[in-house]
Design a protein around this motif. Structure first.
Motif, PDB file in Angstrom:
ATOM      1  N   PHE A  41       0.860  -1.101   0.024  1.00 17.37           N
ATOM      2  CA  PHE A  41       0.046   0.271  -0.185  1.00 17.37           C
ATOM      3  C   PHE A  41       0.913   1.296  -0.026  1.00 17.37           C
ATOM      4  O   PHE A  41       0.644   2.369  -0.645  1.00 17.37           O
ATOM      5  CB  PHE A  41      -0.945  -0.107   1.186  1.00 17.37           C
ATOM      6  N   LEU A  42       1.874   1.295   0.912  1.00 21.55           N
ATOM      7  CA  LEU A  42       2.676   2.467   0.942  1.00 21.55           C
ATOM      8  C   LEU A  42       3.509   2.704  -0.419  1.00 21.55           C
ATOM      9  O   LEU A  42       3.605   3.762  -0.902  1.00 21.55           O
ATOM     10  CB  LEU A  42       3.689   2.233   2.042  1.00 21.55           C
ATOM     11  N   HIS A  43       3.970   1.588  -0.888  1.00 24.28           N
ATOM     12  CA  HIS A  43       4.827   1.856  -2.095  1.00 24.28           C
ATOM     13  C   HIS A  43       3.808   2.288  -3.347  1.00 24.28           C
ATOM     14  O   HIS A  43       4.244   3.083  -4.067  1.00 24.28           O
ATOM     15  CB  HIS A  43       5.266   0.282  -2.575  1.00 24.28           C
ATOM     16  N   TYR A  44       2.742   1.722  -3.270  1.00 22.90           N
ATOM     17  CA  TYR A  44       1.797   2.192  -4.328  1.00 22.90           C
ATOM     18  C   TYR A  44       1.502   3.724  -4.303  1.00 22.90           C
ATOM     19  O   TYR A  44       1.448   4.514  -5.240  1.00 22.90           O
ATOM     20  CB  TYR A  44       0.516   1.574  -4.406  1.00 22.90           C
ATOM     21  N   MET A  45       1.108   4.243  -3.127  1.00 19.90           N
ATOM     22  CA  MET A  45       0.736   5.437  -2.613  1.00 19.90           C
ATOM     23  C   MET A  45       1.833   6.621  -2.923  1.00 19.90           C
ATOM     24  O   MET A  45       1.713   7.704  -3.601  1.00 19.90           O
ATOM     25  CB  MET A  45       0.002   5.509  -1.387  1.00 19.90           C
TER      26      MET A  45
ATOM     27  N   GLY B 264       3.690   4.191  -7.088  1.00 20.73           N
ATOM     28  CA  GLY B 264       3.109   3.747  -8.181  1.00 20.73           C
ATOM     29  C   GLY B 264       2.498   4.558  -8.940  1.00 20.73           C
ATOM     30  O   GLY B 264       1.921   5.633  -8.636  1.00 20.73           O
ATOM     31  N   GLU B 265       2.156   4.203 -10.247  1.00 22.67           N
ATOM     32  CA  GLU B 265       1.443   4.917 -11.230  1.00 22.67           C
ATOM     33  C   GLU B 265       0.102   4.606 -11.013  1.00 22.67           C
ATOM     34  O   GLU B 265      -0.254   3.579 -11.005  1.00 22.67           O
ATOM     35  CB  GLU B 265       2.104   4.374 -12.571  1.00 22.67           C
ATOM     36  N   ALA B 266      -0.486   5.745 -11.241  1.00 21.28           N
ATOM     37  CA  ALA B 266      -2.014   5.846 -11.289  1.00 21.28           C
ATOM     38  C   ALA B 266      -2.716   4.914 -12.436  1.00 21.28           C
ATOM     39  O   ALA B 266      -2.167   5.311 -13.558  1.00 21.28           O
ATOM     40  CB  ALA B 266      -2.488   7.247 -11.275  1.00 21.28           C
ATOM     41  N   ASP B 267      -3.514   4.082 -12.181  1.00 25.19           N
ATOM     42  CA  ASP B 267      -3.823   3.205 -13.196  1.00 25.19           C
ATOM     43  C   ASP B 267      -5.212   3.658 -13.833  1.00 25.19           C
ATOM     44  O   ASP B 267      -5.828   2.967 -14.670  1.00 25.19           O
ATOM     45  CB  ASP B 267      -3.727   1.713 -13.078  1.00 25.19           C
ATOM     46  N   GLY B 268      -5.945   4.466 -13.106  1.00 31.62           N
ATOM     47  CA  GLY B 268      -7.294   4.880 -13.205  1.00 31.62           C
ATOM     48  C   GLY B 268      -8.205   4.270 -12.697  1.00 31.62           C
ATOM     49  O   GLY B 268      -9.551   4.320 -12.856  1.00 31.62           O
ATOM     50  N   ARG B 269      -7.865   2.976 -11.816  1.00 28.96           N
ATOM     51  CA  ARG B 269      -8.731   2.035 -11.463  1.00 28.96           C
ATOM     52  C   ARG B 269      -8.630   1.747 -10.040  1.00 28.96           C
ATOM     53  O   ARG B 269      -9.365   1.674  -8.924  1.00 28.96           O
ATOM     54  CB  ARG B 269      -9.014   0.632 -12.015  1.00 28.96           C
ATOM     55  N   THR B 270      -7.328   1.774  -9.587  1.00 31.79           N
ATOM     56  CA  THR B 270      -6.862   1.331  -8.102  1.00 31.79           C
ATOM     57  C   THR B 270      -6.839   2.962  -7.453  1.00 31.79           C
ATOM     58  O   THR B 270      -6.422   3.547  -7.782  1.00 31.79           O
ATOM     59  CB  THR B 270      -5.379   0.743  -8.156  1.00 31.79           C
ATOM     60  N   LYS B 271      -7.527   2.999  -6.283  1.00 35.68           N
ATOM     61  CA  LYS B 271      -7.634   3.913  -5.446  1.00 35.68           C
ATOM     62  C   LYS B 271      -7.622   3.601  -3.940  1.00 35.68           C
ATOM     63  O   LYS B 271      -8.085   2.642  -3.733  1.00 35.68           O
ATOM     64  CB  LYS B 271      -9.104   4.753  -5.712  1.00 35.68           C
ATOM     65  N   ASN B 272      -7.149   4.647  -3.194  1.00 37.87           N
ATOM     66  CA  ASN B 272      -7.180   4.434  -1.722  1.00 37.87           C
ATOM     67  C   ASN B 272      -8.561   5.089  -1.314  1.00 37.87           C
ATOM     68  O   ASN B 272      -8.498   6.332  -1.332  1.00 37.87           O
ATOM     69  CB  ASN B 272      -6.264   5.251  -1.088  1.00 37.87           C
TER      70      ASN B 272
END
Length: 194
Positions: free
Chosen positions: A26-30, A33-41
């Protein structure tokens, strides 16, 4: 931790699917990570409002991942927030408010619905939570409860009564957006029934 994958808003209803991830992922993505248009916190916040209209926000402690940042009590949902196979964001608000401030649910009232902020990686659902205490008394009450904890998550409580109290370099965009809405008349809008 639970991250939202897909979903959207239809009218006044938000739907989406959550998937479990490790905290490090989670921390790495936030952070990277590149925003993919689908994954959100997709997380919920307790928009704590004092009886005099002051907004009460936590200042994150030095030992936390967001040290020094200022925002409402809240957090990314986890498996404890699952109720009958659904993520209970209202329950998450109640839990986070108690964990971070020591306030009990019988000491506040919760408005219906949520105020929503969205960017490329976040959906911040803010539930307005009202205290019968004025700002300074609310701040002192919370600080008294934090003093009894061995390692509280919050280092202080920051009150916002006007634009002069905003600290953009320490407040995330979702927090600034809510404050600006509130100060520009959102307080009156939120007080309207229905």
């Amino acid at each position: 931790m639970l991250l939202m994958s897909g979903g959207g808003v239809t009218g006044e209803r938000m739907t989406g699917r959550y998937r479990p991830v490790l905290y490090a992922e989670f921390l790495h993505y936030m952070r990277h990570g590149e925003a993919d248009g689908r994954t959100k916190n997709g997380f919920a916040l307790a928009g704590l409002v004092a009886s005099d209209g002051a907004l009460a926000m936590g200042v994150m402690g030095a030992h936390t991942a967001n040290a020094g940042k200022i925002y409402f009590p809240g957090g990314t949902p986890d498996l404890d927030d699952l109720v009958d196979g659904r993520v209970d964001l209202a329950g998450s608000v109640r839990r986070e408010l108690g964990e971070e401030t020591g306030l009990r649910t019988d000491e506040v009232t919760f408005d219906d619905g949520f105020w929503l902020y969205e960017d490329d990686k976040r959906l911040a659902f803010t539930k307005i939570v009202r205290s019968p205490l004025a700002g300074d008394a609310l701040r002192q009450t919370i600080l008294g409860r934090l003093a009894a904890e061995a390692q509280p998550e919050l280092a202080d409580i920051h009150l916002v009564r006007s634009a002069d109290d905003l600290i953009p370099e320490r407040m995330p965009a979702f927090q600034l957006a809510f404050c600006e809405w509130w100060l520009a008349g959102g307080a009156a809008e939120a007080a309207q029934p229905g």
